[in-house]
Write an enzyme that holds these catalytic residues in place. Sequence first.
Site, mmCIF file in Angstrom:
data_model
loop_
_atom_site.group_PDB
_atom_site.id
_atom_site.type_symbol
_atom_site.label_atom_id
_atom_site.label_comp_id
_atom_site.label_asym_id
_atom_site.label_seq_id
_atom_site.Cartn_x
_atom_site.Cartn_y
_atom_site.Cartn_z
ATOM 1 N N LYS A 24 38.850 56.919 38.611
ATOM 2 C CA LYS A 24 39.990 56.339 37.893
ATOM 3 C C LYS A 24 39.507 55.210 36.997
ATOM 4 O O LYS A 24 39.968 55.043 35.871
ATOM 5 C CB LYS A 24 41.006 55.813 38.919
ATOM 6 C CG LYS A 24 42.277 55.301 38.304
ATOM 7 C CD LYS A 24 42.533 53.861 38.187
ATOM 8 C CE LYS A 24 42.386 52.792 39.101
ATOM 9 N NZ LYS A 24 42.813 51.481 38.540
ATOM 10 N N ASN A 25 38.553 54.409 37.506
ATOM 11 C CA ASN A 25 38.036 53.293 36.712
ATOM 12 C C ASN A 25 37.149 53.764 35.565
ATOM 13 O O ASN A 25 36.852 52.996 34.667
ATOM 14 C CB ASN A 25 37.247 52.324 37.606
ATOM 15 C CG ASN A 25 38.158 51.445 38.440
ATOM 16 O OD1 ASN A 25 39.354 51.402 38.227
ATOM 17 N ND2 ASN A 25 37.596 50.759 39.420
ATOM 18 N N ARG A 94 45.076 47.527 32.389
ATOM 19 C CA ARG A 94 44.191 46.584 31.689
ATOM 20 C C ARG A 94 43.381 47.261 30.596
ATOM 21 O O ARG A 94 42.392 46.733 30.118
ATOM 22 C CB ARG A 94 43.268 45.901 32.697
ATOM 23 C CG ARG A 94 42.523 46.874 33.588
ATOM 24 C CD ARG A 94 42.030 46.192 34.844
ATOM 25 N NE ARG A 94 42.178 47.067 35.992
ATOM 26 C CZ ARG A 94 41.223 47.336 36.850
ATOM 27 N NH1 ARG A 94 40.040 46.802 36.722
ATOM 28 N NH2 ARG A 94 41.432 48.136 37.864
ATOM 29 N N ASP A 118 46.918 45.779 38.679
ATOM 30 C CA ASP A 118 47.374 45.281 39.971
ATOM 31 C C ASP A 118 47.344 43.756 40.015
ATOM 32 O O ASP A 118 46.501 43.130 39.382
ATOM 33 C CB ASP A 118 46.477 45.828 41.088
ATOM 34 C CG ASP A 118 46.581 47.335 41.184
ATOM 35 O OD1 ASP A 118 47.660 47.840 40.849
ATOM 36 O OD2 ASP A 118 45.610 47.990 41.564
ATOM 37 N N ASP A 306 36.945 46.908 45.714
ATOM 38 C CA ASP A 306 37.986 47.914 45.979
ATOM 39 C C ASP A 306 37.827 48.588 47.339
ATOM 40 O O ASP A 306 38.748 49.247 47.799
ATOM 41 C CB ASP A 306 37.969 48.990 44.886
ATOM 42 C CG ASP A 306 38.389 48.434 43.536
ATOM 43 O OD1 ASP A 306 39.595 48.291 43.319
ATOM 44 O OD2 ASP A 306 37.508 48.129 42.714
ATOM 45 N N VAL A 328 35.041 38.540 44.414
ATOM 46 C CA VAL A 328 35.175 39.064 43.055
ATOM 47 C C VAL A 328 36.507 38.676 42.422
ATOM 48 O O VAL A 328 36.560 38.204 41.293
ATOM 49 C CB VAL A 328 34.976 40.596 43.041
ATOM 50 C CG1 VAL A 328 35.112 41.151 41.623
ATOM 51 C CG2 VAL A 328 33.605 40.961 43.624
#
EC number: 2.5.1.7
Length: 438
Positions: A24-25, A94, A118, A306, A328
Amino acid sequence: MNEEVWLIEPSGPLRGDVEVRGSKNGVSKHMVAAMLGTGESTIHNAPDVGEVGITAQMLRALGINVEITPREISLTRGDQINPHVPAAFTGLNRIPILMLGPLLHLAGEAFVPLVGGDPIGRRPVDFHVEALRAMGAEVEVSDTGVYAKARRLRGTRIELPYPSVGATETILMSAVLAEGKTVLKGAAMEPEVVELALFLQRMGARIELSPDRRIVIEGVDRLRGASTWLNGDRIEAFSYLAAGLITGGEVRVHGCPQDRLVTAITTLARMGAEMDITDDYVSASAPDGLRAAAVQTDTHPGFMTDWQTPLMVLFTQAQGMSVLHETVFENRLVYVPALQRMGCEIEVFDVCLGGPACRYHDTNAKHSAVVRGVSKLRGADVTLPDIRAGFSAVLAAAAAEGTSTLRGVHHIERGYHRPFEQFASLGLQISREEVQEG
């Protein structure tokens, strides 16, 4: 207006096989990069996630043709480019900030609304803005978004104060068509960043990756369309491994290479999991139970931020006191109250626990957690604040006693490939229900 909720009845150990699609990223960044090429670009092994649809709508609004089929995405630049991302996309994800550099190359100006995604803490646009200014762009930041203009971006030397993934991607996509050479120090080296660099290289970019977080980009005059196959999503892969362990079962995860999971695999092994790793799959089981651990998140190749959400639920089923130190994002623990309602014994702190002092040590950010296991989890009615919280609540519900009602499940579907179907295939008793909002 109706809202979909998931009802989950714990149904014993989760077992079976899951195939994870592309990250997804990674997929949305590749879609933005495709803007830079003349001709068609194709992204294979794309996940079916909400993020893809949102990014596709944005790109279409800019004049990019996007076609989505079940496993791939094809993109071609149209004749007319609209350099303004519509305000309707404010706060959705983003991705808009990454469009600044490409739009400057295509149209000489760009406007993007403020970033969303998020609620995990500030996502400062400063690194992106400063990098573009260093490359010769005039940039104004307002309450509504970021406006930039430049006749031609120029290569320069940039040193990031923190290895930000997004800023590294902005610099990559801005430098490939800039005039001259760009040297970036302090770059993020996450697998998804390297994958994007390789895609740009296929399009004709000249990029060198050095092991000391240094990237050298020599600008070229034009890029062409390219085709690529996305590697499996390492967030999903770890999440499903955790799902098997939390319920006392075993999930085999296909489609995500071992090298994307190195730190996660070792962390699970330290907790007592038995790992089975082949060229085709990775699986984890814990016939003798799990032990507590202390884990600190970090930029790649450290333990991924994550991964800590499913890990937190896993800690509740491990014997003893576990510690999690998030370094992070300063607000990554917003999901903890939902888990606490399900019986997870978690306490959060604003000090650095489980590792050396991090950049949040002198702030009020609650970025460390102590988790007591083994906790007896119970079903609950919870509303999910974001993607990772959603998935972790499903994991807790799968190990709980009694029915759970999960609201806000659209968050999970934004970032995971068909999670409802995947969980059902592993044996979880899960159903959908429409309820009246409010």
